[in-house]
Design an enzyme around this catalytic site. Structure first.
Site, mmCIF file in Angstrom:
data_model
loop_
_atom_site.group_PDB
_atom_site.id
_atom_site.type_symbol
_atom_site.label_atom_id
_atom_site.label_comp_id
_atom_site.label_asym_id
_atom_site.label_seq_id
_atom_site.Cartn_x
_atom_site.Cartn_y
_atom_site.Cartn_z
ATOM 1 N N HIS A 87 -10.502 1.424 2.307
ATOM 2 C CA HIS A 87 -10.231 2.444 3.335
ATOM 3 C C HIS A 87 -11.426 2.375 4.278
ATOM 4 O O HIS A 87 -12.503 2.876 3.957
ATOM 5 C CB HIS A 87 -10.083 3.835 2.703
ATOM 6 C CG HIS A 87 -9.753 4.885 3.723
ATOM 7 N ND1 HIS A 87 -8.546 5.555 3.751
ATOM 8 C CD2 HIS A 87 -10.457 5.356 4.786
ATOM 9 C CE1 HIS A 87 -8.526 6.399 4.779
ATOM 10 N NE2 HIS A 87 -9.674 6.301 5.414
ATOM 11 N N HIS A 130 1.441 5.435 -1.759
ATOM 12 C CA HIS A 130 1.074 6.568 -2.622
ATOM 13 C C HIS A 130 2.365 7.140 -3.187
ATOM 14 O O HIS A 130 3.235 7.570 -2.415
ATOM 15 C CB HIS A 130 0.361 7.648 -1.810
ATOM 16 C CG HIS A 130 -0.886 7.159 -1.138
ATOM 17 N ND1 HIS A 130 -2.127 7.302 -1.693
ATOM 18 C CD2 HIS A 130 -1.064 6.485 0.035
ATOM 19 C CE1 HIS A 130 -3.032 6.760 -0.884
ATOM 20 N NE2 HIS A 130 -2.409 6.254 0.173
ATOM 21 N N HIS A 185 0.874 -1.203 0.000
ATOM 22 C CA HIS A 185 0.000 0.000 0.000
ATOM 23 C C HIS A 185 0.897 1.235 0.000
ATOM 24 O O HIS A 185 1.482 1.577 1.027
ATOM 25 C CB HIS A 185 -0.889 0.003 1.246
ATOM 26 C CG HIS A 185 -1.829 1.171 1.310
ATOM 27 N ND1 HIS A 185 -3.155 1.035 1.643
ATOM 28 C CD2 HIS A 185 -1.651 2.502 1.092
ATOM 29 C CE1 HIS A 185 -3.748 2.220 1.620
ATOM 30 N NE2 HIS A 185 -2.835 3.137 1.293
ATOM 31 N N ASP A 203 1.593 2.804 3.471
ATOM 32 C CA ASP A 203 0.734 3.979 3.279
ATOM 33 C C ASP A 203 1.574 5.253 3.236
ATOM 34 O O ASP A 203 1.083 6.331 3.595
ATOM 35 C CB ASP A 203 -0.349 4.080 4.366
ATOM 36 C CG ASP A 203 -1.499 4.984 3.947
ATOM 37 O OD1 ASP A 203 -1.627 5.272 2.739
ATOM 38 O OD2 ASP A 203 -2.261 5.421 4.831
ATOM 39 N N HIS A 245 -4.457 -0.283 6.169
ATOM 40 C CA HIS A 245 -3.946 0.499 7.306
ATOM 41 C C HIS A 245 -4.834 0.394 8.547
ATOM 42 O O HIS A 245 -5.413 1.389 8.981
ATOM 43 C CB HIS A 245 -3.707 1.960 6.920
ATOM 44 C CG HIS A 245 -4.752 2.586 6.036
ATOM 45 N ND1 HIS A 245 -6.086 2.612 6.346
ATOM 46 C CD2 HIS A 245 -4.649 3.219 4.847
ATOM 47 C CE1 HIS A 245 -6.750 3.224 5.396
ATOM 48 N NE2 HIS A 245 -5.901 3.591 4.462
ATOM 49 N N LYS A 294 -9.676 -0.168 -5.356
ATOM 50 C CA LYS A 294 -9.618 0.506 -4.055
ATOM 51 C C LYS A 294 -10.922 1.229 -3.793
ATOM 52 O O LYS A 294 -11.381 2.016 -4.620
ATOM 53 C CB LYS A 294 -8.453 1.512 -4.044
ATOM 54 C CG LYS A 294 -8.323 2.335 -2.760
ATOM 55 C CD LYS A 294 -7.822 1.509 -1.595
ATOM 56 C CE LYS A 294 -7.878 2.276 -0.260
ATOM 57 N NZ LYS A 294 -6.763 3.150 -0.039
HETATM 58 O O1 DOR Z 1 -3.253 9.918 5.523
HETATM 59 C C1 DOR Z 1 -3.601 9.538 4.414
HETATM 60 N N1 DOR Z 1 -3.063 10.047 3.291
HETATM 61 N N2 DOR Z 1 -4.561 8.607 4.340
HETATM 62 C C2 DOR Z 1 -5.094 8.245 3.163
HETATM 63 O O2 DOR Z 1 -5.970 7.420 3.161
HETATM 64 C C3 DOR Z 1 -4.668 8.911 1.900
HETATM 65 C C4 DOR Z 1 -3.319 9.450 2.014
HETATM 66 C C5 DOR Z 1 -2.930 10.394 0.890
HETATM 67 O O3 DOR Z 1 -3.187 10.072 -0.272
HETATM 68 O O4 DOR Z 1 -2.331 11.439 1.172
HETATM 69 ZN ZN ZN Z 2 -3.324 5.130 1.630
#
Ligand code: DOR
Ligand code: ZN
Length: 345
Positions: free
Chosen positions: A136, A15, A13, A247, A174, A99
């Site tokens: 989520h 980004h 997971h 995450d 998460h 997702k």
């Molecule tokens: O804290 C977070 N940031 N939680 C999420 O679910 C998305 C993520 C983000 O894309 O910045």
């Molecule tokens: Zn995330």
């Protein structure tokens, strides 16, 4: 020097964004992990196989030449996602999951699903075509206390989803509470969970140590200590339902240190170091390899990696920021010391 050698891990997971931010952050993930499940919450979101394949090409062009890294793509579920797109995604060797963001739950979730029950035909299609659903798990109800949103999501939606779709493979992403741990433990083998380093290392006090701490703020938000202890126990238990998902969610330092700071902890450059610390504190370094390198691959029905990663026991200081001046990102634990460091590659 004391070292720990494990099979090269994967991040289930993460980004990594696109454009300049992607070019800044991807090398850190590629240095730590062989593969990663790439979150689709770009602006606009990645909702079709075609968009995901273009995004994949952009990522592959960014991987440093000396590193091997495979992005595992996901699609962002919306009310408009068709069964045909779900079938196409399941047939693509590069797309590994959908997702589900409840609309409004977090960063770039405004195109998410507002009515979860209305998505049941889509869940049925994912079950039929055997593509996992990543969730989520937080309600977005503004009257629900922010610290209860995960538990209420499980009670209000998840229990019913797993009952209706027993063959659907689900990752509750998460997880942050003992309620989520219990839910995953008692569900079938089709249900698993990812755990972040920040939720293993910190409780909610970390948001307010000596003042407000925006770099420790993410969603779902950090919880009480008894929840953290339940997460550490699950991660270090050897139960294959619990595996690594950082995450890591980069935002510009200026956007985190602001009157309305963005949610997300940037951990990509120090991810395995953070997990090693959490596992060592629980006297469970022997359980790190399963959690980081085996169970996620098994759940996603992918081969385990065969190369290795070496961590050395050494003290070093996390930089104040990563990226160039115009794109500065503050990591978790900026200017603090760590006791492990990855040392090959
Ligand atoms: O804290 C977070 N940031 N939680 C999420 O679910 C998305 C993520 C983000 O894309 O910045
Ligand atoms: Zn995330």
């Amino acid at each position: 020097m004391k070292t720990l050698t494990i099979t090269r891990p994967d991040d289930w997971h993460v980004h990594i964004r696109n454009g300049e931010m992607l070019r800044t952050v991807l090398p850190y993930t590629a240095k730590q992990f062989a593969r990663a499940i790439i979150m689709p919450n770009l602006k606009p979101p990645v909702t079709t196989v075609e968009q995901a394949l273009l995004y994949r090409d952009e990522i592959l062009k960014t991987v440093p030449v000396d590193l091997e890294f495979t992005p595992l793509m996901t699609l962002y579920l919306t009310a408009a996602t068709t069964e045909n797109e779900i079938k196409k995604a399941a047939e693509s060797e590069h797309i590994h999951a959908f997702k589900l963001y409840p609309a409004g739950a977090t960063t770039h979730s405004d195109s998410g699903v507002a009515d979860i029950k209305a998505a049941y035909p889509q869940f049925a299609a994912m079950e039929k075509h055997q593509i996992p659903l990543l969730i989520h798990g937080e309600v977005t109800d503004e009257h629900c206390d922010i610290f209860d949103r995960e538990r209420v999501f499980i009670e209000r939606y998840l229990l019913d989803i797993v009952k209706h779709f027993p063959e659907l493979r689900i990752v509750l992403e998460h997880v942050t509470t003992s309620d989520a741990v219990q839910f995953v433990e008692s569900a079938s083998t089709n249900v698993a969970a990812t755990l972040t380093p920040q939720h293993l290392l910190y409780n909610r006090n970390a948001l307010f140590v000596g003042g407000i701490r925006p770099h420790n703020y993410c969603l779902p938000v950090l919880k009480r200590e008894h929840h953290r202890l339940a997460l550490v126990k699950a991660a270090t238990s050897g139960n294959s339902k619990f595996f690594l998902g950082t995450d890591s969610a980069p935002h510009l330092t200026t956007l985190k240190e602001s009157a309305c700071g963005c949610a997300g902890c940037f951990t990509a450059p120090i991810a395995m170091e953070l997990y090693a610390e959490a596992f060592e504190s629980a006297n469970a370094l022997d359980k790190l390899e399963g959690f980081a390198s085996f169970y996620g691959a098994d759940f996603y029905r992918l081969p385990r990696n065969t190369d290795t990663l070496i961590l050395a026991k050494t003290t070093w200081e996390v930089p104040a920021s990563y990226g160039k001046d115009n794109l500065s990102i503050t990591p978790l634990k900026a200017n603090e010391s760590l006791s492990w460091q990855i040392c090959n590659q």
